[in-house]
Motif scaffolding. Structure first.
Motif, PDB file in Angstrom:
ATOM      1  N   ASP A 155       1.081  -1.025   0.140  1.00  0.00           N
ATOM      2  CA  ASP A 155       0.039  -0.291   0.346  1.00  0.00           C
ATOM      3  C   ASP A 155       0.978   1.013   0.142  1.00  0.00           C
ATOM      4  O   ASP A 155       1.374   1.062   1.088  1.00  0.00           O
ATOM      5  N   SER A 158       0.256   3.567   3.006  1.00  0.00           N
ATOM      6  CA  SER A 158       0.377   4.240   4.335  1.00  0.00           C
ATOM      7  C   SER A 158       2.097   3.015   4.180  1.00  0.00           C
ATOM      8  O   SER A 158       2.344   3.053   5.644  1.00  0.00           O
ATOM      9  N   LYS A 236      -3.316  -4.462   8.706  1.00  0.00           N
ATOM     10  CA  LYS A 236      -2.093  -3.949   8.639  1.00  0.00           C
ATOM     11  C   LYS A 236      -2.173  -2.442   8.450  1.00  0.00           C
ATOM     12  O   LYS A 236      -2.226  -1.488   8.946  1.00  0.00           O
ATOM     13  N   LEU A 237      -2.421  -3.117  10.309  1.00  0.00           N
ATOM     14  CA  LEU A 237      -2.831  -1.703  11.210  1.00  0.00           C
ATOM     15  C   LEU A 237      -1.435  -1.308  12.683  1.00  0.00           C
ATOM     16  O   LEU A 237      -0.724  -2.074  12.818  1.00  0.00           O
ATOM     17  N   LYS A 239      -2.075   0.571  14.016  1.00  0.00           N
ATOM     18  CA  LYS A 239      -2.219   0.750  16.462  1.00  0.00           C
ATOM     19  C   LYS A 239      -3.825  -0.172  16.037  1.00  0.00           C
ATOM     20  O   LYS A 239      -4.894  -0.392  15.453  1.00  0.00           O
ATOM     21  N   ASP A 240      -3.785  -0.734  17.604  1.00  0.00           N
ATOM     22  CA  ASP A 240      -4.658  -2.203  17.327  1.00  0.00           C
ATOM     23  C   ASP A 240      -4.829  -2.536  19.085  1.00  0.00           C
ATOM     24  O   ASP A 240      -3.958  -3.609  18.936  1.00  0.00           O
ATOM     25  N   ASN A 241      -5.282  -1.969  19.746  1.00  0.00           N
ATOM     26  CA  ASN A 241      -5.403  -2.529  21.355  1.00  0.00           C
ATOM     27  C   ASN A 241      -6.166  -3.391  21.485  1.00  0.00           C
ATOM     28  O   ASN A 241      -7.758  -3.311  22.551  1.00  0.00           O
ATOM     29  N   THR A 242      -6.057  -4.597  20.649  1.00  0.00           N
ATOM     30  CA  THR A 242      -7.875  -5.092  21.373  1.00  0.00           C
ATOM     31  C   THR A 242      -7.169  -6.492  21.576  1.00  0.00           C
ATOM     32  O   THR A 242      -6.764  -8.266  20.501  1.00  0.00           O
TER      33      THR A 242
ATOM     34  N   SER B 405      -9.123   2.147  14.849  1.00  0.00           N
ATOM     35  CA  SER B 405      -8.287   2.380  13.283  1.00  0.00           C
ATOM     36  C   SER B 405      -8.736   1.396  11.833  1.00  0.00           C
ATOM     37  O   SER B 405      -9.470   0.509  11.631  1.00  0.00           O
ATOM     38  N   VAL B 406      -8.800   2.318  10.822  1.00  0.00           N
ATOM     39  CA  VAL B 406      -9.365   1.819  10.240  1.00  0.00           C
ATOM     40  C   VAL B 406      -8.382   2.526   8.930  1.00  0.00           C
ATOM     41  O   VAL B 406      -7.627   3.434   8.469  1.00  0.00           O
ATOM     42  N   PRO B 407      -7.926   2.143   7.693  1.00  0.00           N
ATOM     43  CA  PRO B 407      -6.605   2.271   5.946  1.00  0.00           C
ATOM     44  C   PRO B 407      -7.223   4.260   6.109  1.00  0.00           C
ATOM     45  O   PRO B 407      -8.472   4.184   6.093  1.00  0.00           O
ATOM     46  N   GLU B 481     -11.781  -4.135   7.895  1.00  0.00           N
ATOM     47  CA  GLU B 481     -10.629  -4.503   8.366  1.00  0.00           C
ATOM     48  C   GLU B 481      -9.687  -3.978   9.322  1.00  0.00           C
ATOM     49  O   GLU B 481      -8.437  -4.265   9.757  1.00  0.00           O
ATOM     50  N   GLY B 482     -10.384  -2.810  10.384  1.00  0.00           N
ATOM     51  CA  GLY B 482     -10.042  -1.749  10.667  1.00  0.00           C
ATOM     52  C   GLY B 482      -9.749  -3.036  12.641  1.00  0.00           C
ATOM     53  O   GLY B 482     -10.705  -4.010  12.835  1.00  0.00           O
ATOM     54  N   SER B 483      -9.596  -1.771  13.488  1.00  0.00           N
ATOM     55  CA  SER B 483      -9.561  -2.219  14.895  1.00  0.00           C
ATOM     56  C   SER B 483     -10.495  -1.614  15.446  1.00  0.00           C
ATOM     57  O   SER B 483     -10.788  -0.540  15.776  1.00  0.00           O
ATOM     58  N   ILE B 484     -11.413  -1.814  16.212  1.00  0.00           N
ATOM     59  CA  ILE B 484     -12.690  -1.267  17.214  1.00  0.00           C
ATOM     60  C   ILE B 484     -11.983  -0.885  18.377  1.00  0.00           C
ATOM     61  O   ILE B 484     -12.416   0.186  18.712  1.00  0.00           O
ATOM     62  N   SER B 501     -12.987  -7.793  15.764  1.00  0.00           N
ATOM     63  CA  SER B 501     -11.433  -7.246  15.506  1.00  0.00           C
ATOM     64  C   SER B 501     -10.438  -8.448  15.463  1.00  0.00           C
ATOM     65  O   SER B 501      -9.507  -8.775  14.847  1.00  0.00           O
ATOM     66  N   LYS B 502     -10.974  -9.946  16.553  1.00  0.00           N
ATOM     67  CA  LYS B 502     -10.427 -10.341  16.201  1.00  0.00           C
ATOM     68  C   LYS B 502     -10.771 -12.112  16.183  1.00  0.00           C
ATOM     69  O   LYS B 502     -12.006 -12.138  16.065  1.00  0.00           O
TER      70      LYS B 502
END
Lengths: 530, 530
Positions: A155, A158, A236-237, A239-242, B405-407, B481-484, B501-502
């Protein structure tokens, strides 16, 4: 170096070595003198693992057509050598089956089968490791990832690259270069090593100072678990705090809890301007001072700060002489050398910063002499002064290689202690008492990361020498709260010594993780955490 | 903005807001309108945990003298409010005991006791979280780390800071500023949040773009395990490949598998030059284009790229009007705004790069107007345009806050979809059909990280509104395909939604890790992985 002019003069004479380009990594992986059997204290074969047979081979061939074996004559023992041996020819496995899956699904099916049958497996990337981590110890099946080598996506907004684990690092970097990006990792083995192997060994390399560790740049992984399940964590993120950041566990796990089949990684823009300068210096103290000045003057454009001692430089010069390369680089040689690289987005600004540094170093007589590259050939040539050290050591004899981390101020003291220890043992050449068998003790490494490489060049590997070096070297690292493996990993070589760097609680937690993720202990056994 | 002069003119008029400084974080943590009870779907109390009694209290007081409780009248219920409630006043625990240990050993003894007795514990830092992660859900003992607040060491050569987990982020940064270094993390709550809490929640914040994630900069941790053992993983080494990188598991684990009592972190040199500019733009597409140009022109000195929409800006302007701050910033306002920060080691070079960018943006009419800060007051004022958004939203009503988080290309589409959904539900003010109760849907965030914040400002919290928003917002994040949860974490608020997200395998592995590290499930129950 008394005035900036001298740098120009040196450059106009092009007194630069040119025997090897750093982008040609192949020679680094030829070490003809390293043929003596070493590593005699390997653990015995465990009876918990099923011995691979012709029946297993047939099943594996049905899963993956690219399977080679001595069991059915589809390969000779000689043909399996490059999979069974490490590149230093120090560790020699006895694997009879090499599987080279073409897809993640094939990797998954292979692992499902091996898990069911209780067959041990060693995952293998470019097999460029230095601690015997990527070849079998006994008869483990070799799961080689070189056929899993596709770039999946990139990409350009990004900078996120998603690629198979078996893509060669240099291939990935060339792909990125065309798009104006750079892989955030560079190391000598780039022409052979796989990016999946880089991640699974948490490779450090030459520009960690600038681009940070893989724990920061890797965004996601696809991993085949020991039981064959595919874990898709290819985020591909940024930031992802899950939940727990599972991928982090696989970074540096050396193939012991899963096989990395794909990575997602954040790639920075490629610097449009790059410069490199090499200096000769009087002392290690001077190197440290120049390092501080470089950080101050160059700030955000400093991309590498490497050092090497006169013993390292002597090895390189000898190697270059033998290969007909030019030799004269410095008017005044020193006991130490350092290489400074800058990478930035504005050539004019970078030159101004670098000139500011050079003037400061000269006015304050902090260096003896210096050479600044003026084009890309010179850039490569100057880099080779540093990058040729391991290859040159290998050409000079049998090399005991160590890779440790200690606070920058204490780094070179370790080399001196090692020399004293070898002298005391009566094996160091040129100390007035002995004629060898140790020809050189060379210290070099990544100053910016506190990462020291010690190469001890001997006539041949002997138990006597090994006993003088080990565990003494690990003891002095532990005294300095250092790491006995800064970037090479544990593999089979350092697994017994982890206690010098990690405490009981750490080791207990590690063993629990290994047990949780690989309850049958099938992945890369005899290594890492044992 | 048609010529560079206009920027100068704007600056000479000092048409800059000045109501709030970003280094004064306190007002951000006063949200008087957020007093309505929310979060009605909390899990019931588990009978597996022992209910804390006076006997337990006495034992804990014997371990740590700084223990407060309603059980013996040493504190009133009111006095425990700030420990039991989150700062948004959205989640309300019923803990009767607050322990504030002064040493790691005290934390260890507290946990040994609670482990033996089967008492649940919630570790608490600055209690500035946004997902109800740091206050009790039921009667868990609150283990508050504010008394563990010493800086242990700082190495000016390596930049490695070792400090207690309870040190306030701003305190750490001020300490570092005096030495010429910077904490590699900055966020709105810096005046209250703890660095241990930052690490345990993997805080992202304003300069992740420049300094990367904590997974890259944290070098070591000291952690008290659920059974009270102290795990000393306080490495100061930048490179250490000796086994699983255990600390990584604790970064972002939200206090569910251990309590971070100290951190070791690599701190970069503080930029000697900093600049900030804010622009008004026509469209989200224009913001994306400016982002690409900023990366190209500013390269390594780009340290933040933030955006906010006109709804966000309107909230800030209203808030500033009410507080008597100046208002006129832009000659031409837009539908979007972006803030660009640079940090470098050479003021002249940075200005040249920034001027190059500004000229390019103006010549190509990529922005409507722009303001460039000329001193540190203006610097803070411009930053406050962005940083005041959450506080201004809080002043305007009851806020549903989301952090995803998303593109980058799809970020703002989410805000528009959310508005359409609320309009469709008939609750959006000013759409010609309805008068509310939603007053504003504001989108802003960290463009460089693909991190979008959506603040939905309502008259009051109602189940009707919540049902329109959730799980719809998580569904559209999952579609992309983001993060919540980009940076806020899961806590109790998002724990039920992790599946957006997972995948199943990820959740299974996470549950196994939780079970392995905290077999009694005592640490921060009802949250994260449930």
């Amino acid at each position: 170096m008394s005035a900036p002019r001298q740098i120009s003069r040196l450059l106009s004479r092009r007194s630069l070595i040119s025997s090897s380009r750093r982008s040609t990594p192949t020679p680094i992986f030829k070490s003809p003198n390293l043929s003596v059997r070493h590593g005699s204290h390997l653990p015995p074969r465990s009876n918990q693992f099923t011995q691979p047979t012709k029946e297993h081979l047939d099943a594996l061939k049905a899963i993956s057509s690219s399977t080679l074996s001595t069991l059915d004559g589809s390969a000779t023992e000689e043909e399996l050598r490059s999979f069974n041996d490490d590149w230093m020819n120090k560790y020699h496995g006895k694997g009879s089956i090499v599987v080279k899956p073409k897809t993640t699904e094939e990797v998954s099916e292979v692992m499902k089968y091996c898990y069911e049958k209780g067959i041990a497996v060693v995952p293998q990337g470019g097999n460029t490791g230095l601690v015997g981590g990527s070849n079998p110890v006994h008869d483990e099946i070799i799961l080689n990832l070189s056929n899993l080598n596709q770039i999946r996506s990139f990409d350009e907004v990004s900078g996120v690259l998603v690629a198979d684990g078996g893509v060669i690092l240099e291939t990935a970097d060339h792909f990125l270069a065309e798009k104006g990006f750079i892989f955030p990792l560079d190391l000598g083995a780039k022409g052979s090593c796989h990016i999946g192997g880089n991640v699974s060994t948490n490779a450090g390399g030459l520009r960690l100072l600038r681009y940070g560790s893989l724990h920061g740049s890797v965004l996601g992984l696809e991993v085949v678990l020991p039981d064959g399940r595919i874990w898709n964590g290819l985020s591909k993120l940024r930031k992802d705090n899950t939940g727990f950041d599972l991928k982090q566990l696989y970074i540096g796990s050396e193939g012991t809890i899963g096989i990395i089949t794909a990575i997602s990684i954040l790639c920075p823009r490629r610097p449009s301007a790059m410069n490199v300068a090499v200096f000769s210096l009087e002392s290690y103290e001077a190197v440290q001072k120049v390092f501080a000045e470089a950080k101050g003057h160059l700030g955000e454009i400093l991309s590498a700060f490497e050092f090497f001692d006169k013993q390292s430089y002597a090895l390189v010069k000898k190697h270059q002489e033998e290969n007909g390369g030019e030799r004269k680089v410095f008017e005044t040689e020193g006991d130490f050398y350092c290489l400074i690289e800058t990478g930035g987005s504005n050539a004019e600004h970078d030159e101004a910063k670098l000139t500011g540094l050079l003037e400061h170093l000269m006015e304050n007589e902090m260096v003896l002499d210096g050479v600044l590259a003026q084009d890309s050939t010179q850039f490569q040539s100057l880099w080779s002064l540093r990058e040729l050290v391991p290859e040159s050591a290998g050409k000079a004899g049998s090399v005991y290689k160590y890779d440790v981390s200690v606070p920058v101020g204490k780094m070179y003291g370790l080399v001196e202690k090692m020399r004293a220890k070898l002298r005391e043992g009566g094996v160091l050449e040129g100390d007035g008492k002995s004629e060898g068998p140790i020809r050189a003790v060379a210290g070099y490494g990544h100053m910016g990361d506190g990462n020291l490489h010690i190469n001890i060049v001997a006539n041949k590997y002997t138990d006597e020498i090994e006993k003088i070096i080990e565990p003494y070297i690990y003891e002095i690292v532990a005294e300095n709260e250092g790491s006995i493996s800064a970037e090479h990993g544990l593999g089979v070589m350092k697994a017994p010594y982890i206690g010098y760097s990690k405490n009981e609680t750490s080791m207990e937690l590690m063993k629990q993780i290994k047990q949780l993720f690989d309850p049958k202990g099938l992945l890369n056994p005899y290594k890492y955490i044992v």
